[in-house]
Write a protein that holds these residues in place. Sequence first.
Motif, short mmCIF file in Angstrom:
data_model
loop_
_atom_site.label_atom_id
_atom_site.label_comp_id
_atom_site.label_asym_id
_atom_site.label_seq_id
_atom_site.Cartn_x
_atom_site.Cartn_y
_atom_site.Cartn_z
N CYS A 12 -19.01 -2.99 0.84
CA CYS A 12 -18.35 -3.79 1.87
C CYS A 12 -18.04 -2.92 3.08
O CYS A 12 -17.00 -2.24 3.12
N ASP A 66 0.86 -1.19 0.00
CA ASP A 66 0.00 0.00 0.00
C ASP A 66 0.89 1.23 0.00
O ASP A 66 2.08 1.15 0.31
N TYR A 94 -14.91 5.57 -13.17
CA TYR A 94 -14.54 4.53 -12.19
C TYR A 94 -15.09 3.17 -12.63
O TYR A 94 -14.36 2.17 -12.66
N LEU A 118 -6.62 -4.82 -4.77
CA LEU A 118 -7.61 -3.85 -4.30
C LEU A 118 -7.19 -2.41 -4.57
O LEU A 118 -8.05 -1.52 -4.60
N1 NAD Z 1 -15.63 -0.51 -0.29
C1 NAD Z 1 -16.51 -1.05 -1.12
O1 NAD Z 1 -17.63 -1.33 -0.72
C2 NAD Z 1 -16.13 -1.35 -2.55
C3 NAD Z 1 -17.15 -1.58 -3.49
C4 NAD Z 1 -16.82 -1.91 -4.79
C5 NAD Z 1 -15.49 -2.03 -5.15
N2 NAD Z 1 -14.52 -1.77 -4.23
C6 NAD Z 1 -13.11 -1.87 -4.67
O2 NAD Z 1 -12.35 -2.51 -3.66
C7 NAD Z 1 -11.05 -1.93 -3.60
C8 NAD Z 1 -10.79 -1.41 -2.19
O3 NAD Z 1 -11.75 -0.41 -1.88
P1 NAD Z 1 -11.75 0.33 -0.45
O4 NAD Z 1 -13.13 0.77 -0.20
O5 NAD Z 1 -11.05 -0.51 0.55
O6 NAD Z 1 -10.89 1.61 -0.81
P2 NAD Z 1 -9.86 2.39 0.13
O7 NAD Z 1 -9.65 3.72 -0.49
O8 NAD Z 1 -10.26 2.32 1.55
O9 NAD Z 1 -8.53 1.52 -0.03
C9 NAD Z 1 -7.75 1.56 -1.21
C10 NAD Z 1 -6.29 1.44 -0.78
O10 NAD Z 1 -5.51 1.41 -1.98
C11 NAD Z 1 -4.34 2.18 -1.72
N3 NAD Z 1 -3.82 2.67 -3.00
C12 NAD Z 1 -4.42 3.53 -3.86
N4 NAD Z 1 -3.63 3.77 -4.92
C13 NAD Z 1 -2.50 3.04 -4.73
C14 NAD Z 1 -1.31 2.87 -5.48
N5 NAD Z 1 -1.11 3.56 -6.61
N6 NAD Z 1 -0.37 2.03 -4.99
C15 NAD Z 1 -0.56 1.38 -3.81
N7 NAD Z 1 -1.67 1.49 -3.06
C16 NAD Z 1 -2.63 2.31 -3.51
C17 NAD Z 1 -4.79 3.32 -0.82
O11 NAD Z 1 -3.70 3.87 -0.08
C18 NAD Z 1 -5.82 2.63 0.06
O12 NAD Z 1 -5.26 2.16 1.28
C19 NAD Z 1 -11.02 -0.85 -4.67
O13 NAD Z 1 -10.48 -1.40 -5.85
C20 NAD Z 1 -12.47 -0.51 -4.87
O14 NAD Z 1 -12.71 0.01 -6.17
C21 NAD Z 1 -14.80 -1.41 -2.95
#
Ligand code: NAD
Length: 274
Positions: free
Chosen positions: A176, A41, A146, A77
């Motif tokens: 989630c 991360d 997105y 992720l």
């Molecule tokens: N939270 C949900 O309900 C949900 C729903 C649909 C899809 N998603 C997908 O699940 C994944 C995680 O979502 P989340 O809600 O935990 O998001 P979040 O923003 O809480 O976590 C994403 C993490 O990715 C890291 N990150 C971003 N760009 C980066 C890079 N270039 N290199 C390294 N790390 C990087 C960030 O620092 C962060 O900790 C994402 O791909 C999101 O699109 C989440």
Amino acid sequence: MPEDVSESAGRRMLITGAAGGVGTFLRTGLAALGWQLRCLDLRMPDDPGGAEWIVGDISDAATLDAAMAGIDVVIHLAAIPIEDHFDAILHANIDGTYRVFDAAARAGVPRFLFASSNHAVGYYERSSLGNGRIPADARTRPDTFYGVSKVFGEAIGSFYHDRHGLQVACVRIGACYAEPKTRRMLDTWFSPGDAVRLFHTLATTPDLGYEIVYGVSANRTAWGNLDSARRLGYEPQDDSSAFADRFANQPIDPDDPEVRYLGGDFTTATPGPR
Ligand SMILES: NC(=O)c1ccc[n+]([C@@H]2O[C@H](COP(=O)([O-])OP(=O)(O)OC[C@H]3O[C@@H](n4cnc5c(N)ncnc54)[C@H](O)[C@@H]3O)[C@@H](O)[C@H]2O)c1
């Protein structure tokens, strides 16, 4: 049914974006199931647990090469998880996802689980579905840049499967969170426990080829069809009905994007911070 840990004990998993919301649920639950975790991360979380951490960017090839060494399963992720300007989405979600897939294939990682989203199909209207649910193989209908980036991830996963034999599952995650926060999330809720169950199932199921599955709990009003996930062994144990009373007094306007479209207010979202 308790998860079978015999398939995961001692096996090595890389989670990109592990410090985020979904990553925190997964790394906690999957470590308890015996996975040896390497987490990548941009930042360290407050509670790194017992995992190995790499602080770095998925756009950096050397970082990715180091992260992939000896890995059995990747969960990707890391992304911008909401709508943003196209250039930002292009860099983090499209170019970044390509780089993670490519590094995994070059390192010979056998299995790759990609965090897609319900926003890959967000423009489906409830009225068009009748009582049905969207099959995993229905035409994509992204609701944002997105959402387009998630369709790209599913497509490049298909390409790396066909070209390089990578085993790939794309999980169209709903919402989630510990609990549903809105009425719409009664449909899309993916409990942290079910998220761990589904990703563990996808990481261990034999003979994975290329699959798209919906990441939701057993919600009575879910939009996504769980057939492909159940075929692979997913047995959701949570459903959102326990939270329905919280939203019972809210009026339902069928023209409200939150009600009308699977993607809710993403269908009207403009780029930039929400
Ligand atoms: N939270 C949900 O309900 C949900 C729903 C649909 C899809 N998603 C997908 O699940 C994944 C995680 O979502 P989340 O809600 O935990 O998001 P979040 O923003 O809480 O976590 C994403 C993490 O990715 C890291 N990150 C971003 N760009 C980066 C890079 N270039 N290199 C390294 N790390 C990087 C960030 O620092 C962060 O900790 C994402 O791909 C999101 O699109 C989440």
